[in-house]
Write an enzyme that holds these catalytic residues in place. Structure first.
Site, PDB file in Angstrom:
ATOM      1  CB  THR A 154       1.490   0.355   5.311  1.00 55.84           C
ATOM      2  OG1 THR A 154       1.677  -0.968   4.416  1.00 55.84           O
ATOM      3  CG2 THR A 154       2.959   0.788   5.811  1.00 55.84           C
ATOM      4  N   GLY A 155       0.254  -2.273   6.400  1.00 51.51           N
ATOM      5  CA  GLY A 155       0.324  -3.702   7.022  1.00 51.51           C
ATOM      6  C   GLY A 155      -0.977  -4.580   6.906  1.00 51.51           C
ATOM      7  CB  THR A 178      -0.779   0.031   1.248  1.00 49.78           C
ATOM      8  OG1 THR A 178      -1.848  -0.879   1.001  1.00 49.78           O
ATOM      9  CG2 THR A 178      -1.582   1.385   1.491  1.00 49.78           C
ATOM     10  N   GLY A 216      -4.417  -4.984   7.363  1.00 47.28           N
ATOM     11  CA  GLY A 216      -5.509  -4.113   7.712  1.00 47.28           C
ATOM     12  C   GLY A 216      -6.371  -4.625   8.837  1.00 47.28           C
ATOM     13  NE  ARG A 239      -8.862  -6.890   3.790  1.00 48.66           N
ATOM     14  CZ  ARG A 239      -7.700  -6.332   3.905  1.00 48.66           C
ATOM     15  NH1 ARG A 239      -7.672  -5.393   2.930  1.00 48.66           N
ATOM     16  NH2 ARG A 239      -6.943  -6.388   4.851  1.00 48.66           N
ATOM     17  CB  VAL A 240     -13.363  -2.418   3.265  1.00 49.65           C
ATOM     18  CG1 VAL A 240     -12.600  -1.153   3.445  1.00 49.65           C
ATOM     19  CG2 VAL A 240     -14.214  -2.269   2.273  1.00 49.65           C
ATOM     20  N   GLY A 241     -10.043  -3.010   3.940  1.00 51.65           N
ATOM     21  CA  GLY A 241      -9.211  -2.840   4.940  1.00 51.65           C
ATOM     22  C   GLY A 241      -9.019  -1.500   5.688  1.00 51.65           C
ATOM     23  CG  ASP A 242      -5.266  -0.367   7.296  1.00 53.86           C
ATOM     24  OD1 ASP A 242      -5.137  -1.369   6.464  1.00 53.86           O
ATOM     25  OD2 ASP A 242      -4.383   0.521   7.449  1.00 53.86           O
TER      26      ASP A 242
HETATM   27  N1  ASP Z   1      -3.207  -1.871   5.021  1.00 54.28           N
HETATM   28  C1  ASP Z   1      -3.703  -2.600   3.644  1.00 54.28           C
HETATM   29  C2  ASP Z   1      -4.867  -3.192   3.701  1.00 54.28           C
HETATM   30  O1  ASP Z   1      -4.900  -4.165   4.813  1.00 54.28           O
HETATM   31  C3  ASP Z   1      -2.546  -3.399   3.115  1.00 54.28           C
HETATM   32  C4  ASP Z   1      -1.188  -2.796   2.978  1.00 54.28           C
HETATM   33  O2  ASP Z   1      -0.676  -2.095   3.730  1.00 54.28           O
HETATM   34  O3  ASP Z   1      -0.486  -2.876   1.866  1.00 54.28           O
HETATM   35  O4  ASP Z   1      -5.876  -3.339   2.885  1.00 54.28           O
END
Ligand code: ASP
Length: 309
Positions: free
Chosen positions: A228-229, A178, A231, A206-209
């Site tokens: 980032t990481g 991300t 989510g 699916r929706v992340g953070d």
């Molecule tokens: N945080 C993002 C998600 O979970 C993924 C990422 O950081 O690459 O959608």
């Protein structure tokens, strides 16, 4: 304790994702970070920190090197759905979009939500309609690299229930690329922006953070952060808002970032997240518990790329 990178406004910090970054084309990643820093800084000549973070993120969306824009990963069904957000610290206004497919640059659509609607988040087909209505450039389809990665995983049996069980492990191994940016303009206004295709082989919808204010990003008058990481973990902890609270108590950007990387490591293990932040005085910092998190900082005097694999 580490010392922050001290920048002079207008200043920007960006990241290209906390992840595995194995077999990465390091030169292409470095070039894309440098280009995004320069686009973000260039935007400060005519715009505010909102324009700075949006232009830097749009540059990374267009690079195809990261998991955002044309480089977005594919979900279980082989489709791309993207999430993005932007937040302005001076009035705490944010704009976010989730599970969108139409715009080439979801971060520009998030800016439309911020500036032209009374809402914070618009999702799916309704957000796509808005993108069409305001005339945003359409998504040309995912990069051949994204499609190839998806096909290889499919062929190796990465599907169905088995995959669902292994999903977070897989996400950690395959990378979390991300993109995000936080900036301070010459008026002293902070802003943060983020864009992502999410995590490869995610369930459709699916929706992340990333588009979640307080989780994927946060900006107020004192500081701005982008996470980032994984989510699911970042949402559970409300990582960016926590960093902001730590900053308001310590006035130390390094502690704010490092304390949250420690917290997520204690809660969910290593290989799970990274965070960048900048404060109202131009102090900036980034850290991750993953193999690498390419990040960079720039002001009118210098530009630095850090955290490379
Ligand atoms: N945080 C993002 C998600 O979970 C993924 C990422 O950081 O690459 O959608």
């Amino acid at each position: 304790m580490e010392m922050p990178v001290r920048l002079t406004s207008p200043a920007i910090i960006i990241h290209g994702g906390a992840g595995a970054w194995r077999n990465a084309d390091v030169n292409a990643v470095k070039r894309a970070i440098e280009e995004a820093l320069s686009r973000g800084l260039e935007a400060s000549r005519t715009g505010s920190s909102v324009e700075m973070v949006v232009e830097a993120v749009a540059s990374m969306e267009d690079s195809g090197v990261f998991d955002a824009g044309v480089g977005s990963v594919l979900d279980l069904s082989g489709r791309v759905t993207m999430d993005a957000a932007v937040m302005r610290g001076s009035d705490l206004r944010a704009g976010a979009v989730a599970a969108v497919t139409y715009a080439k640059n979801p971060v520009r659509l998030a800016k439309v939500v911020l500036e032209r609607t009374p809402h914070v988040m618009i999702v799916g087909g309704w957000a796509d309609e808005l993108a069409r209505k305001v005339g945003l450039e359409p998504f040309p389809g995912p990069s051949s690299r994204s499609v190839e990665r998806w096909r290889q995983l499919k062929e190796s049996g990465g599907d169905g229930d088995e995959l669902a069980k292994r999903w977070i492990e897989l996400a950690r191994q395959l990378g979390l690329d991300t993109v995000g940016a936080a900036a301070l303009d010459s008026q002293g206004t902070l802003a943060a922006a983020v864009s992502t295709g999410g995590v490869i082989m995610k369930f459709p919808g699916r929706v992340g953070d990333s588009p979640v204010v307080g989780a994927g990003l946060y900006a107020d008058k004192l500081s701005a952060f982008v996470a980032t990481g994984v989510g699911e973990y970042i949402i559970s902890l409300g990582l960016s808002l926590r960093a902001s609270i730590v900053y308001s108590m310590t006035r130390d950007i390094v502690s704010a970032v490092e304390s949250q990387v420690r917290l997520i490591t204690e809660a969910f293990g290593a290989g799970t997240a990274g965070l960048i932040g900048i404060d109202y005085q131009g102090n900036a910092w980034g850290s991750a518990n993953t193999n690498a998190m390419p990040w960079g900082v720039a002001d009118r005097g210098r530009s630095l790329v850090l955290g490379m694999p």
